[in-house]
Design a protein around this motif. Sequence first.
Motif, PDB file in Angstrom:
ATOM      1  N   ALA A  19      41.845  45.130  34.594  1.00 48.22           N
ATOM      2  CA  ALA A  19      41.450  43.732  34.438  1.00 48.22           C
ATOM      3  C   ALA A  19      42.074  42.866  35.528  1.00 48.22           C
ATOM      4  CB  ALA A  19      41.862  43.225  33.049  1.00 48.22           C
ATOM      5  N   ALA A  20      43.347  43.096  35.820  1.00 49.63           N
ATOM      6  CA  ALA A  20      44.019  42.309  36.862  1.00 49.63           C
ATOM      7  C   ALA A  20      43.413  42.571  38.239  1.00 49.63           C
ATOM      8  CB  ALA A  20      45.515  42.633  36.871  1.00 49.63           C
ATOM      9  N   LEU A  21      43.164  43.849  38.540  1.00 54.44           N
ATOM     10  CA  LEU A  21      42.601  44.202  39.844  1.00 54.44           C
ATOM     11  C   LEU A  21      41.208  43.624  40.023  1.00 54.44           C
ATOM     12  CD1 LEU A  21      42.568  45.818  42.524  1.00 54.44           C
ATOM     13  CD2 LEU A  21      41.686  47.764  41.198  1.00 54.44           C
ATOM     14  N   LEU A  22      40.338  43.848  39.045  1.00 58.85           N
ATOM     15  CA  LEU A  22      38.959  43.388  39.183  1.00 58.85           C
ATOM     16  C   LEU A  22      38.883  41.863  39.192  1.00 58.85           C
ATOM     17  CD1 LEU A  22      36.960  45.934  36.987  1.00 58.85           C
ATOM     18  CD2 LEU A  22      37.567  46.039  39.404  1.00 58.85           C
ATOM     19  N   GLY A  23      39.745  41.200  38.420  1.00 57.08           N
ATOM     20  CA  GLY A  23      39.769  39.743  38.455  1.00 57.08           C
ATOM     21  C   GLY A  23      40.188  39.219  39.819  1.00 57.08           C
ATOM     22  N   MET A  24      41.254  39.803  40.368  1.00 54.40           N
ATOM     23  CA  MET A  24      41.721  39.399  41.696  1.00 54.40           C
ATOM     24  C   MET A  24      40.662  39.657  42.756  1.00 54.40           C
ATOM     25  SD  MET A  24      44.928  40.947  43.878  1.00 54.40           S
ATOM     26  CE  MET A  24      44.009  42.436  44.321  1.00 54.40           C
ATOM     27  N   GLN A  25      40.053  40.837  42.709  1.00 53.26           N
ATOM     28  CA  GLN A  25      39.072  41.198  43.732  1.00 53.26           C
ATOM     29  C   GLN A  25      37.768  40.425  43.586  1.00 53.26           C
ATOM     30  OE1 GLN A  25      40.360  42.416  46.208  1.00 53.26           O
ATOM     31  NE2 GLN A  25      40.250  44.634  46.271  1.00 53.26           N
ATOM     32  N   ALA A  26      37.426  40.011  42.384  1.00 53.81           N
ATOM     33  CA  ALA A  26      36.240  39.173  42.210  1.00 53.81           C
ATOM     34  C   ALA A  26      36.436  37.825  42.899  1.00 53.81           C
ATOM     35  CB  ALA A  26      35.950  38.975  40.719  1.00 53.81           C
TER      36      ALA A  26
END
Length: 457
Positions: A108-115
């Motif tokens: 969740a943290a990775l995909l949120g940051m990368q979005a």
Amino acid sequence: MAGIGFTLRRLLRDGGLAGPLRAFAYASVISAGPWIISSIALAVLAGIGPRYGRAEDYPVFLGLVSYVYCFSLIGVGVFHKVVSRYLADRLYEGRPEYFASTYAATMAALLGMQAIVAGVYLYFLELDAAVELAVLLMHLAVNGTWLAMIFLSAAKDFRTIILAFMVGGTVSVLGAIFGGMWLGLAGQVAGYGAGFLLAFTLLTLRVKVEFGLPSIRPDGLLGYFKTYWPVFLAGFAYNVGIWVDKIMFWFHPDTGQLIVPALSVSPVYDNATFLAYATIVPALAMFLLRIETDFYDTYRGYFAAIAAHARLDEIKRVRAQMVDSLRRDLTLLLKVQAPITACAVLFAPEIFQALGLNWASIFVFRYAALGGVFHVMHLMVMILLLYLEYRFEAMALALTFVTSNLILTWLVFPFGPAYYGMGYLLSCGLTLIVGIHMLVRAVQDLEFHVFMRQPAT
């Protein structure tokens, strides 16, 4: 990855030639699987893709894929080594129930940051909304795929990793071809991203089968980024170091080619460096299959001797065995890799002619192939430093790589195409020399390092 290495090493004991060949093939795909499958897919598309879609879309498509790989690997580098350390500690404690919740929280943290990162970049890209949406989804799927591999390496499940990338690669090729035929650039990007989305889904399902659904909070995970900040910085700096020379070639006025606003590539550099990386796959497989597993055996023996309160001379004897094992395996690696790299350098003209590549990139390919050997070896040194808890040294080594690659790449631009790629070669060589010096010092001072880190009580 050492867990998968031990699993694969059992294949070496199979009778005949089939066992070792299977083990080496599996190790090659696992250690460089995403890159291998992606490169094969792009190579196939380079040959047949433009025939089934608009030829003017294909350079944009390749540029977008390159940027997705760049941003995704740098982003995953923020989490990779710290999360790996957290999982290793929970595994050592016999608490695998933390894995599912750690997977969900980190993803969740990775995909949120990368979005957010992708959204800001796509704002300046000035492409159709459908293309930008397809790029965003592909970017998130690629990020999720890289992160999922950390957890499946802990599960020692190499077959699922291989299956996911083989199926995903096939879907990427077919999806890009038919998507380009039917929907243009948006379909081409969406079709290629569909393969990664499928691979990500398969890997996630395997994580669920292996570790179940999240049931508890991953206590202490955020604290690991504070405690192990040198490890965090090492992972981030190392991944930036891989891409910094390519980014410089993308945007340098002499080598960059602007395709659309905010999307610049460097065909003279990109194709040659990506091809050169193929030559170091045997070294990566050797590290997974032989070096890391042999080192881990002697590493555990060393600390088992300390835990058993062995005499100092016995501890030093086990340390000497660890050093001998490393020296023997690294010599074997060079015996395997050196002829492959030498053939790549000597037969570069024939390789480029067969693949129909630009002859101006031969110098880049030769420098990158030689630098790749040094690159793999200094990566191994950094991993060994982290095994031995030399976190600051590992961080310093990664910073040496990214800084030297940036400076030396910049310095070679004035010398012209015959020297393109030499900055990367010199950077990898310098980083390896620094790393070997650090590792020798680390092993020599290991007893002092281990005992002085213990609590006074």
